[in-house]
Design a protein around this motif. Sequence first.
Motif, PDB file in Angstrom:
ATOM      1  N   THR A 171       0.737  -1.045  -0.411  1.00 34.96           N
ATOM      2  CA  THR A 171       0.181   0.715  -0.160  1.00 34.96           C
ATOM      3  C   THR A 171       1.133   1.270   0.166  1.00 34.96           C
ATOM      4  OG1 THR A 171      -2.140   1.222   1.056  1.00 34.96           O
ATOM      5  CG2 THR A 171      -0.311  -0.085   2.667  1.00 34.96           C
TER       6      THR A 171
ATOM      7  N   THR B 286       2.113   4.699   1.389  1.00 32.87           N
ATOM      8  CA  THR B 286       1.877   4.006   3.020  1.00 32.87           C
ATOM      9  C   THR B 286       1.392   5.731   3.557  1.00 32.87           C
ATOM     10  OG1 THR B 286       4.201   4.463   2.997  1.00 32.87           O
ATOM     11  CG2 THR B 286       4.282   2.234   3.640  1.00 32.87           C
TER      12      THR B 286
ATOM     13  N   ILE C 291      -2.406   6.396   4.597  1.00 23.81           N
ATOM     14  CA  ILE C 291      -2.887   6.123   5.722  1.00 23.81           C
ATOM     15  C   ILE C 291      -3.404   7.069   6.601  1.00 23.81           C
ATOM     16  CG2 ILE C 291      -2.537   4.372   8.069  1.00 23.81           C
ATOM     17  CD1 ILE C 291      -1.576   3.046   5.831  1.00 23.81           C
TER      18      ILE C 291
ATOM     19  N   ARG D  50      -7.707  -0.638   3.560  1.00 23.81           N
ATOM     20  CA  ARG D  50      -6.165  -0.606   3.291  1.00 23.81           C
ATOM     21  C   ARG D  50      -5.066   0.689   3.221  1.00 23.81           C
ATOM     22  NH1 ARG D  50      -7.215  -1.933  -3.363  1.00 23.81           N
ATOM     23  NH2 ARG D  50      -9.052  -0.872  -2.397  1.00 23.81           N
TER      24      ARG D  50
ATOM     25  N   ALA E 252      -3.594   1.982   9.139  1.00 24.33           N
ATOM     26  CA  ALA E 252      -2.125   0.785   9.880  1.00 24.33           C
ATOM     27  C   ALA E 252      -2.304   0.289  11.374  1.00 24.33           C
ATOM     28  CB  ALA E 252      -1.246   2.142   9.720  1.00 24.33           C
TER      29      ALA E 252
ATOM     30  N   VAL F 264      -1.791  -0.931   6.889  1.00 24.27           N
ATOM     31  CA  VAL F 264      -0.111  -1.306   7.000  1.00 24.27           C
ATOM     32  C   VAL F 264       0.614  -2.489   8.505  1.00 24.27           C
ATOM     33  CG1 VAL F 264       2.533  -0.014   8.290  1.00 24.27           C
ATOM     34  CG2 VAL F 264       1.147   0.374   6.331  1.00 24.27           C
TER      35      VAL F 264
ATOM     36  N   ALA G 106       3.184  -3.211  11.236  1.00 21.73           N
ATOM     37  CA  ALA G 106       4.152  -3.499  11.494  1.00 21.73           C
ATOM     38  C   ALA G 106       4.591  -3.616  13.106  1.00 21.73           C
ATOM     39  CB  ALA G 106       4.675  -1.542  11.691  1.00 21.73           C
TER      40      ALA G 106
ATOM     41  N   THR H  21       3.882  -6.243   7.227  1.00 20.80           N
ATOM     42  CA  THR H  21       4.082  -5.707   6.331  1.00 20.80           C
ATOM     43  C   THR H  21       5.318  -4.947   6.371  1.00 20.80           C
ATOM     44  OG1 THR H  21       3.267  -3.726   6.624  1.00 20.80           O
ATOM     45  CG2 THR H  21       1.842  -4.759   5.062  1.00 20.80           C
ATOM     46  N   HIS H  22       6.064  -4.732   8.269  1.00 21.57           N
ATOM     47  CA  HIS H  22       7.432  -4.137   8.407  1.00 21.57           C
ATOM     48  C   HIS H  22       7.244  -4.143   9.399  1.00 21.57           C
ATOM     49  CE1 HIS H  22       4.560  -1.176   4.875  1.00 21.57           C
ATOM     50  NE2 HIS H  22       6.845  -0.735   4.740  1.00 21.57           N
TER      51      HIS H  22
ATOM     52  N   LEU I 299       8.093   6.200   8.679  1.00 22.36           N
ATOM     53  CA  LEU I 299       7.267   5.554   7.641  1.00 22.36           C
ATOM     54  C   LEU I 299       6.496   5.727   7.569  1.00 22.36           C
ATOM     55  CD1 LEU I 299       7.381   2.676   6.224  1.00 22.36           C
ATOM     56  CD2 LEU I 299       5.937   1.752   8.767  1.00 22.36           C
ATOM     57  N   LEU I 300       5.473   5.669   7.364  1.00 21.59           N
ATOM     58  CA  LEU I 300       4.169   6.517   7.178  1.00 21.59           C
ATOM     59  C   LEU I 300       4.271   7.695   6.355  1.00 21.59           C
ATOM     60  CD1 LEU I 300       1.387   5.936   9.419  1.00 21.59           C
ATOM     61  CD2 LEU I 300       1.974   4.135   7.976  1.00 21.59           C
TER      62      LEU I 300
END
Length: 244
Positions: A15, A17, A20, A185, A188, A207, A209, A227-228, A239-240
């Motif tokens: 996706t 990021t 989000i 989607r 996160a 996401v 994590a 995913t992370h 990250l986002l």
Amino acid sequence: MTEDPLAEHPTTPATDTTDIRLVVLDMAGTTVADGGLVERAFAAAAAELGVETGSAEHAEHLAYVRATMGESKISVFRHLFGDEDRARRANTAFEKAYGELVDGGLIAPVPGAREAIEELAGSGRTVVLTTGFARVTQDAILDALGWRDLVPLTLCPADAGGRGRPYPDMVLEAFVRTKAAEDVRQIAVAGDTSYDVLSGVRAGAGVVAGVRTGAHGDAEFTAAGATHVLDSVAALPALLDGDR
């Protein structure tokens, strides 16, 4: 035979990021450092049911508690003690003991966690805090940290119909209640256990994590479909924002 919830998992699609809109974060081990209070509170619960510290039964039970960190605590006690009455007695003793430890000042924010939450909110995202504890314990943690007004919504399993992790219910409850995202989607999910990860994968979050500040590590996160993997929730805003 009881199905292993970690035996199989769907693959979470990649996706964007930066798209989000809703961030669902676990508390103990992810945003809150409790220094192993779960195990200390479990000892009180086990004693309530006549399980002696140091016994083989206690060791077996403790191993299961460690393996299922992140799961709803009443579900853990149902597995360990069988009938509903014994499970509820154990859960009540656990929540009482954990609450007393919290009131004793034995918890603190994970370094950078509050700042990360504030940064996520400042970027226009909605942040929700979730837990496998009962509401009374969750509220005790929020009060101890001064976090009552930090986020617009906090959820425990009872708020999502009674099913905690690894079910996706709390993530989906956050999605429905906040209306912050148009698509799952755009969610996160971050947590320190494989159960946190699996709940996010099952909810379809874009996401998911795993963070290395709590109960589980990279192997468990990967097996559950993360995913992370991040060193800490403090790394989530970057990250986002697409900075890593």
